[in-house]
Every structure is written in C-alpha cells, then in structure tokens.
Design a protein around this motif. Structure first.
Motif, mmCIF file in Angstrom:
data_model
loop_
_atom_site.group_PDB
_atom_site.id
_atom_site.type_symbol
_atom_site.label_atom_id
_atom_site.label_comp_id
_atom_site.label_asym_id
_atom_site.label_seq_id
_atom_site.Cartn_x
_atom_site.Cartn_y
_atom_site.Cartn_z
ATOM 1 N N THR A 34 1.761 12.131 138.413
ATOM 2 C CA THR A 34 1.565 13.484 138.635
ATOM 3 C C THR A 34 0.024 13.837 139.149
ATOM 4 O O THR A 34 -0.332 14.489 139.703
ATOM 5 C CB THR A 34 2.065 14.210 137.574
ATOM 6 O OG1 THR A 34 3.229 14.351 137.282
ATOM 7 C CG2 THR A 34 1.562 15.935 137.586
ATOM 8 N N ALA A 35 -0.778 13.215 138.131
ATOM 9 C CA ALA A 35 -2.319 13.229 138.411
ATOM 10 C C ALA A 35 -2.670 13.132 139.749
ATOM 11 O O ALA A 35 -3.564 13.651 140.587
ATOM 12 C CB ALA A 35 -3.332 12.632 137.335
ATOM 13 N N ARG A 38 -1.749 15.339 142.828
ATOM 14 C CA ARG A 38 -2.694 16.536 142.926
ATOM 15 C C ARG A 38 -3.599 16.219 144.088
ATOM 16 O O ARG A 38 -4.221 17.520 144.323
ATOM 17 C CB ARG A 38 -3.355 16.822 141.467
ATOM 18 C CG ARG A 38 -2.292 17.428 140.373
ATOM 19 C CD ARG A 38 -2.989 18.003 139.421
ATOM 20 N NE ARG A 38 -2.329 18.304 138.159
ATOM 21 C CZ ARG A 38 -2.355 17.521 136.994
ATOM 22 N NH1 ARG A 38 -3.238 16.355 136.863
ATOM 23 N NH2 ARG A 38 -1.427 17.700 136.164
ATOM 24 N N GLU A 39 -4.348 15.242 144.264
ATOM 25 C CA GLU A 39 -5.159 15.007 145.246
ATOM 26 C C GLU A 39 -4.780 14.913 146.607
ATOM 27 O O GLU A 39 -5.458 15.120 147.504
ATOM 28 C CB GLU A 39 -6.047 13.547 144.735
ATOM 29 C CG GLU A 39 -6.552 13.478 143.503
ATOM 30 C CD GLU A 39 -6.888 12.130 143.142
ATOM 31 O OE1 GLU A 39 -6.910 11.288 144.221
ATOM 32 O OE2 GLU A 39 -7.206 11.815 141.958
ATOM 33 N N GLU A 41 -2.593 16.805 149.944
ATOM 34 C CA GLU A 41 -2.173 18.104 150.243
ATOM 35 C C GLU A 41 -0.785 17.814 151.212
ATOM 36 O O GLU A 41 -0.898 17.081 152.380
ATOM 37 C CB GLU A 41 -3.199 18.676 151.420
ATOM 38 C CG GLU A 41 -4.408 19.017 150.780
ATOM 39 C CD GLU A 41 -4.237 20.229 149.802
ATOM 40 O OE1 GLU A 41 -3.311 21.290 150.066
ATOM 41 O OE2 GLU A 41 -5.386 20.222 148.877
ATOM 42 N N ALA A 362 3.963 24.338 144.160
ATOM 43 C CA ALA A 362 2.870 23.391 143.621
ATOM 44 C C ALA A 362 3.083 21.986 143.431
ATOM 45 O O ALA A 362 4.047 21.415 143.154
ATOM 46 C CB ALA A 362 2.142 24.183 142.549
ATOM 47 N N ASN A 363 1.820 21.222 143.463
ATOM 48 C CA ASN A 363 1.891 19.801 143.118
ATOM 49 C C ASN A 363 2.434 19.469 141.740
ATOM 50 O O ASN A 363 3.011 18.280 141.857
ATOM 51 C CB ASN A 363 0.449 19.041 143.480
ATOM 52 C CG ASN A 363 0.379 18.792 144.938
ATOM 53 O OD1 ASN A 363 1.015 19.265 145.916
ATOM 54 N ND2 ASN A 363 -0.731 18.048 145.261
ATOM 55 N N ASP A 364 2.088 20.241 141.018
ATOM 56 C CA ASP A 364 2.624 19.870 139.765
ATOM 57 C C ASP A 364 4.238 19.920 139.548
ATOM 58 O O ASP A 364 4.631 19.448 138.774
ATOM 59 C CB ASP A 364 2.098 20.950 138.645
ATOM 60 C CG ASP A 364 0.601 20.607 138.138
ATOM 61 O OD1 ASP A 364 0.046 19.459 138.662
ATOM 62 O OD2 ASP A 364 0.109 21.340 137.513
#
Length: 382
Positions: A34-35, A38-39, A41, A362-364
């Motif tokens: 997950t983390a 987030r970076e 697109e 959203a990425n999350d």
C-alpha cells in the motif's frame, strides 16, 4: 421469409467494439504494497477498477485459466509455444523461427533454470533471472545434444525458451514453470507414467550442467548458474494432433509465442503489440490485449520491476482504453488478472456509464485489490 424494417436497421448498425485486457501478474503475490503504491500515478487502472463491475475470486493456475478461455481443460503448451515461435525479418515481418516439422505430441518446453538451496528447501530461479548470453546458450545446447541425443534434440528459441523434441511420446504429467518459480521444487516433481525415468534424466542433466565450464565461470563471477532444465508442456494423453479450439476473441494481441500458437489453432487473428492498432482506436470486433510484463516480474520476485511495469501499462494501455470507453469508442472494456492466488476482474459496459455511485479509486482503495490476500468487494447493482 418476410423482412421487417428493424432487420434492415440492425443490418446496418456498426459492429460493437470490445477490448479485454489480460494481465497475469497484476495481483502481486504478497501483501504490504500500500505505502509504495501511493507513490504511483495510475489513473487508468484506478478508473477501470473504480467504475467497473469488480470481481475477486479464488485463484487458478495461469495455464489452467488460459486453457479454459479456449474451451479446453489442458493443452499441449510445448507444441503450442513452439508453433508460435518466430523471428522478425529486417522488413519487420514475422518469420518462422524454425521448421515446424517435429511430431506434435513429442515437444516439451525445457527451460533453463537455477536450483538454489534456501534454509529449508530447494527453490527454482527462472530463465529471466539467469540472463544467459547467446554464446552461453549455444554452448549449453550443444553439450545437451551431444550427451542426450538418444532422448531427442534440444533447441533454443532464445535465452529463456528452450525445447526438447523427443524421439518418443511422453505420458508423464509436468507442472508449468510459472507454477513453480520461487517455490520448493520438491513439491512439483513429474507425476504418473514414466515419472521415475524423467527424474533420473533431470538428475543426469543437472550433473552435466553443474560441471560445464561455462557454469563454473558464472559461479566464480557470482552469477546464477544454469544448473537444471524444467520440463513442462507435454501433450495430454491420447492427443496426436492439434484439435480446433474456440477463440475467446476475434483478434489476439501480444508478444508471447504461446499466444501466437493459440491464435493459429483457434483461427483468431494475431498481432504483435507494436504492430496492432492503438488500443483506443475503437476498432470493431473483440480484441484481446495480452501482456505478461507484470507476471514476469512477479514470478521473479522483482517488486521494483513490477512497479515499473505497472506504471508503463497504465500509461501505454489502460489510460488510452479508459479514455476510449469514456468517449464511446468502446462499447465494452474488460480487465482480467489471473493468478493462482486470486483472480481479479473488472467489466465496463455501456450501462456502466449510468452507475453514478462509482468513481475512480484512490490509491489506498486500489492497493487492497492488487495484493494476494482477497478482500471482499461490494457488488452494487448496475
């Protein structure tokens, strides 16, 4: 027979445009991404999964899933992949890699691998990680053909895809390489008739390759050694010729020789990815876009390579397809991500445009869909 005006109208309607993206390896075989995600697109993927009808289902080995799409339970992957091997001439046209004169049931994939001991087991490292040079491939193939000519003839299409053309049919069951990479090899040994003979042959090949001067040099340089072959892709028992397959789409687009072989047997059109029309063109008919970059990285445990491939696919394929569906050039857009951990799919049809409660993820919210642990997904009505 009488005609109705509506029949004339339907006859002049343009054929709908459908695209299915087949992306094995899209689901990373682990958790904790997950983390890092987030970076990135990923607007195309986030939109397709957010607006589409998403399914998360039990996983299925990739070869089994692919066979099912062509109406079969099992297929002769060695013969099909060999059928699809090609080389590109100077003018860009695809030319046969080699004469397809080997008996159909007698072709096995014999891919070079590296067996490495871990703390608890013997684990398989794949051809991609070996990164063999052409001269190394030539030397190893020559040594195999000199020592094991009584078994058949070895061929190398490139550094990663090798074949054994057997002198006799084989009735043994072998596990596909993609099912074994990164896992204990002892759990995936040959089974059934002739299994002991194949184990003895595999051991003899390991001895030859281990002692080959080329592998000694690779070991001294700290490189992985090509110390084994992985046999797989035998024809199902009783098969003596290619049987007609159903085609899952009018056109198959991708660079894997297996896909080209499947196109030849099923009667589908085939294009290399760089020779096909833009995925956003809205061309009539049903097209399969098939890409294995994510799978290659996932099987090698190359997380950074997987992230790079994910970003490339979003830029090159998924964003243009999403925009084409939004603009109405595509009537249907499907995404399929088969793996043995989880099967992820998403479907966008014309009526999906009215599903106003759905939106780009959203990425999350994207990350849980791209990890091996299944997450429940609500299925809102269309």
């Amino acid at each position: 027979m009488s005609f109705h005006p509506s029949m004339v109208l339907r006859a002049h309607l343009p054929q709908s445009s459908r695209v299915t993206c087949v992306l094995p390896g899209l689901v990373w075989p682990g958790n904790g991404i997950t983390a890092t995600l987030r970076e990135l697109e990923l607007p195309g993927l986030a939109a397709i999964l957010g607006h589409g009808r998403v399914r998360q289902q039990s996983g299925l080995p990739y070869a089994s899933w692919l066979a099912q799409q062509f109406g079969a339970e099992n297929l002769p992957w060695g013969a099909l992949r060999w059928e699809g091997e090609s080389e590109r001439a100077a003018d860009g046209r695809e030319q046969p890699f080699a004469p397809k004169d080997a008996p159909y049931p007698n072709i096995l994939c014999a891919d070079p691998v590296s067996l490495a001991f871990t703390s608890s087991s013997l684990v398989l490292r794949g051809p991609r990680e070996l990164d063999l040079r052409p001269t190394e491939v030539e030397a190893l193939i020559a040594a195999l053909n000199e020592e094991f000519a009584h078994i058949g003839e070895f061929h190398a299409a490139n550094a990663q895809r090798w074949y054994l053309h057997l002198r006799q049919p084989v009735a043994t069951h072998f596990h596909p390489l993609a099912d074994v990479l990164g896992r204990p090899a002892a759990l995936f040994q040959p089974e059934g008739e002739g299994a002991r003979d194949w184990n003895r042959l595999a051991n003899a090949i390991q001895v030859l390759l281990y002692n080959h001067p080329l592998n000694r040099l690779r070991g001294e340089r700290g490189q992985l050694t090509a110390n084994a072959l992985w046999f797989w892709g035998a024809a199902p028992a009783g098969c003596t010729e290619f049987s007609p397959l159903k085609r899952p789409a009018n056109t198959l687009i991708g660079d894997e020789p297996t896909l080209r072989g499947l196109a030849a047997v099923s009667g589908a059109h085939w294009f290399a990815s760089d020779a096909a029309d833009s995925p956003a063109s809205g061309q009539a008919g049903h097209r399969w876009w098939h890409d294995t970059r994510l799978q290659d990285a996932a099987l090698a445990g190359d997380f950074m390579g997987w992230l790079t491939a994910l970003q490339e696919l979003d830029d090159e394929l998924l964003q243009p397809l999403w925009e084409a569906w939004q603009a109405g050039r595509l009537q249907e857009l499907n995404l399929c991500a088969p793996s043995d951990r989880m099967f992820l799919s998403s479907s966008l049809k014309t009526r999906s445009r009215w599903a106003f409660w759905r939106g780009t993820l959203a990425n999350d919210r994207l990350a849980p869909l791209l990890q091996a642990a299944p997450q429940p997904s609500p299925d809102a009505p269309e």
